[in-house]
Motif scaffolding. Sequence first.
Motif, mmCIF file in Angstrom:
data_model
loop_
_atom_site.group_PDB
_atom_site.id
_atom_site.type_symbol
_atom_site.label_atom_id
_atom_site.label_comp_id
_atom_site.label_asym_id
_atom_site.label_seq_id
_atom_site.Cartn_x
_atom_site.Cartn_y
_atom_site.Cartn_z
ATOM 1 N N ARG A 91 48.639 44.484 36.701
ATOM 2 C CA ARG A 91 48.507 45.277 35.487
ATOM 3 C C ARG A 91 47.592 46.481 35.660
ATOM 4 O O ARG A 91 46.499 46.553 35.100
ATOM 5 C CB ARG A 91 48.025 44.402 34.340
ATOM 6 C CG ARG A 91 49.203 43.688 33.716
ATOM 7 C CD ARG A 91 48.923 43.304 32.321
ATOM 8 N NE ARG A 91 48.369 41.973 32.244
ATOM 9 C CZ ARG A 91 47.652 41.543 31.220
ATOM 10 N NH1 ARG A 91 47.374 42.353 30.229
ATOM 11 N NH2 ARG A 91 47.197 40.325 31.212
ATOM 12 N N ASP A 96 52.731 50.838 31.680
ATOM 13 C CA ASP A 96 53.949 51.158 30.931
ATOM 14 C C ASP A 96 54.564 52.468 31.400
ATOM 15 O O ASP A 96 55.770 52.569 31.604
ATOM 16 C CB ASP A 96 53.645 51.249 29.428
ATOM 17 C CG ASP A 96 53.570 49.868 28.802
ATOM 18 O OD1 ASP A 96 53.798 48.889 29.540
ATOM 19 O OD2 ASP A 96 53.289 49.777 27.594
ATOM 20 N N ALA A 156 57.312 38.280 35.122
ATOM 21 C CA ALA A 156 56.895 38.095 33.731
ATOM 22 C C ALA A 156 57.104 36.645 33.303
ATOM 23 O O ALA A 156 56.382 36.131 32.458
ATOM 24 C CB ALA A 156 57.668 39.044 32.818
ATOM 25 N N PHE A 158 56.699 34.171 35.306
ATOM 26 C CA PHE A 158 55.836 33.342 36.148
ATOM 27 C C PHE A 158 54.684 32.788 35.316
ATOM 28 O O PHE A 158 54.018 33.522 34.573
ATOM 29 C CB PHE A 158 55.312 34.211 37.300
ATOM 30 C CG PHE A 158 54.262 33.546 38.133
ATOM 31 C CD1 PHE A 158 54.565 32.461 38.939
ATOM 32 C CD2 PHE A 158 52.959 34.020 38.113
ATOM 33 C CE1 PHE A 158 53.602 31.863 39.708
ATOM 34 C CE2 PHE A 158 51.986 33.423 38.884
ATOM 35 C CZ PHE A 158 52.299 32.343 39.683
ATOM 36 N N ALA A 160 51.223 31.869 34.637
ATOM 37 C CA ALA A 160 49.947 32.243 35.245
ATOM 38 C C ALA A 160 49.017 31.042 35.408
ATOM 39 O O ALA A 160 48.078 31.086 36.198
ATOM 40 C CB ALA A 160 49.265 33.320 34.394
ATOM 41 N N ARG A 164 46.115 30.016 38.140
ATOM 42 C CA ARG A 164 44.747 29.611 37.805
ATOM 43 C C ARG A 164 44.425 28.279 38.450
ATOM 44 O O ARG A 164 43.348 28.087 39.009
ATOM 45 C CB ARG A 164 44.591 29.499 36.285
ATOM 46 C CG ARG A 164 44.643 30.829 35.606
ATOM 47 C CD ARG A 164 43.995 30.810 34.240
ATOM 48 N NE ARG A 164 44.348 32.047 33.552
ATOM 49 C CZ ARG A 164 45.403 32.170 32.761
ATOM 50 N NH1 ARG A 164 46.171 31.138 32.518
ATOM 51 N NH2 ARG A 164 45.673 33.322 32.212
ATOM 52 N N MET B 1 60.177 47.774 28.019
ATOM 53 C CA MET B 1 59.591 47.210 29.233
ATOM 54 C C MET B 1 58.168 46.715 28.986
ATOM 55 O O MET B 1 57.596 46.028 29.803
ATOM 56 C CB MET B 1 59.539 48.292 30.325
ATOM 57 C CG MET B 1 60.835 48.375 31.096
ATOM 58 S SD MET B 1 61.226 46.826 31.901
ATOM 59 C CE MET B 1 62.757 46.384 31.135
ATOM 60 N N SER B 2 57.582 47.105 27.849
ATOM 61 C CA SER B 2 56.189 46.730 27.652
ATOM 62 C C SER B 2 56.050 45.217 27.543
ATOM 63 O O SER B 2 55.028 44.663 27.926
ATOM 64 C CB SER B 2 55.645 47.390 26.400
ATOM 65 O OG SER B 2 56.424 46.985 25.291
ATOM 66 N N LEU B 4 57.294 43.043 29.303
ATOM 67 C CA LEU B 4 57.147 42.448 30.620
ATOM 68 C C LEU B 4 55.683 42.332 30.994
ATOM 69 O O LEU B 4 55.256 41.368 31.603
ATOM 70 C CB LEU B 4 57.843 43.317 31.666
ATOM 71 C CG LEU B 4 59.352 43.238 31.691
ATOM 72 C CD1 LEU B 4 59.893 44.193 32.716
ATOM 73 C CD2 LEU B 4 59.772 41.824 32.014
ATOM 74 N N ALA B 5 54.920 43.325 30.639
ATOM 75 C CA ALA B 5 53.537 43.376 31.068
ATOM 76 C C ALA B 5 52.662 42.417 30.275
ATOM 77 O O ALA B 5 51.550 42.110 30.670
ATOM 78 C CB ALA B 5 53.002 44.798 30.929
ATOM 79 N N ASP B 7 53.387 39.144 29.235
ATOM 80 C CA ASP B 7 53.522 37.694 29.345
ATOM 81 C C ASP B 7 52.558 37.034 30.334
ATOM 82 O O ASP B 7 51.955 36.018 30.018
ATOM 83 C CB ASP B 7 54.963 37.350 29.729
ATOM 84 C CG ASP B 7 55.912 37.796 28.637
ATOM 85 O OD1 ASP B 7 57.095 37.905 28.911
ATOM 86 O OD2 ASP B 7 55.431 38.052 27.517
ATOM 87 N N SER B 8 52.438 37.579 31.519
ATOM 88 C CA SER B 8 51.608 36.881 32.491
ATOM 89 C C SER B 8 50.204 37.459 32.485
ATOM 90 O O SER B 8 50.010 38.658 32.454
ATOM 91 C CB SER B 8 52.225 37.002 33.885
ATOM 92 O OG SER B 8 51.937 38.253 34.430
ATOM 93 N N SER B 9 49.230 36.582 32.482
ATOM 94 C CA SER B 9 47.860 37.085 32.542
ATOM 95 C C SER B 9 47.127 36.369 33.653
ATOM 96 O O SER B 9 46.587 35.289 33.454
ATOM 97 C CB SER B 9 47.156 36.880 31.203
ATOM 98 O OG SER B 9 47.365 35.567 30.760
#
Lengths: 267, 299
Positions: A91, A96, A156, A158, A160, A164, B1-2, B4-5, B7-9
Amino acid sequence: MTRVISILFWLSLAAVLAFITLPLLVVVAASFSPTATVTFQPFEWTFRWYGDLLSNRWLDPFLTSLKIATVVAATSGVLGLLAAYCIVYERLPGSDVLMSYLLSPLSVPQIVKGVAIVLFLSMIGFQGFLGTPALIAAHVVLALPFVTRMVATSLANFDANLDRAAQILGAGKLQRIRHVLLPMIKPGVLSGVTFAFIISFNNIPLSVFLVRPGDSTLPITVINYLEYSLDPVMAAVNVASMAFILVVIFLFEKIGGFSAQIHGGSK
Amino acid sequence: MSSLALDSSPPRTRRRFTGWFSYLALSPSLVVLAIFFALPMGIMIGMSFADPQTLSPTLDNYHRFLTDGLSLAGFCRTAIMSLLVAVCVTALGYPVAYFLARSRTRWRAVVFALALSPELAGVVLRTYGWLIILEDRGFINDVLLYLGLIASPLPLSKNLFAVVVGLTHVVLPFGILSLMTSIQGIDPNLERAAQMLGASRLSVIRFIVLPLSVPGIVSSMLIAFTMAASAYATPALLGGAGFKVLATMIYEQVLFYINWPFASVMAISLLVMMLAISFAGVRYESRRRLRTAGAKGDN
């Protein structure tokens, strides 16, 4: 009344399916027929056209296409994986914007991209670049957004928490990528790579501007030939190239591609 | 597409290391697209304002596009052809999509494979098939002549009809997929309820399924239109000189007339057509989202 409607429904379904399969059947039939015209009258079966495929005339473009598609699949696979990883997983700031930049070629028709690339090459005096190098560059531009999007989707999805958990158990960053992340997104990456291979191998609208006599891909050789002849050898070429694509899909599927994804490999 | 960013943290550690590494890993993709996509597109847009002989700035190419008659006619032909393909794809795809969305039998897998198999065959094979079927001495004319229904071959190829048939075949799997997704989203209980209340099969389709699948119909038409408008091989082979569309006209300008500026103008006109259609689609989708969100808010 209800009966009539349901009969009509089944008839329309059958008609559409016939419409879908008819040209494929016709081509397969033509590839075994002695003449280019396919009649409904019985004809002598022949394998002559498949024998003709082994001449340099068809082998050379096939090998060119194979070489280009392999390089394109590998390059766009690596670039797409790295790009999607950085944008979705790490990220980065401005992800975006970066993502829409990476996906922007999707909204431009291929023929327009083709004009732009060949114009660019002739402006900077790189006409010698036409043929394989230009085809590879253009196909990577075409395939990269698709691969990036496919890998981004599986990243997306996956979970997380797995990452962890591995971290809590003491795994380092590279170990987590190698043993947790990559195995989980493998189906997405492989289907992206397969897709890149197929769109490169079958491509026409971009390639048509970038081929050079003696350095042409299979589909372009075929359509140039088709413009003035319906020779049944073309049917054999087409059937053989479709069979080849099926083998490629089967091989990637064996390595652990799509069905793993469909049956919940990542979710 | 936002989305997508979001969901995973992943855990945030050692940001400094990942920071520069990420930019390094991202840069090849950015550079490849800059050199072989963004820069060429910029040059092409610049070229559209250049005089074909002297390359000095001018608007003449756009003026010629709008006034020489041929180009604008090609633009309209492309739009009409794409619209026809969109309608055919949606109309033909609907029964198949409905079956795929509702069937629970093992025939579903068969129909699914049959409907999508052409996608693997590539455009050339399918277009070649239609050439064999539609040409003057082709399959259909052969049968009709044999049966004595016609005296001379019907002109089935090198025209709008042939191109629409060929492109409908190319685009149909995509239309079926998008209609299927939309119909699958409709609660089957609505259909059962209507049937229990005495609605005929036809009125269930007419008043329940069709209205609720309008978003799928719109997206199938949009996909079909954009794919048809930008197709090259099918119009080139099935339309030929008898039916030229923007894609084949652009090809002619580049390889036969070697008129870069005018080719650029034509390419830009095709791009504008595509972007306008996609924009209309995005607008429709966002307004629909607003409407459905409003409807839910009322309850």
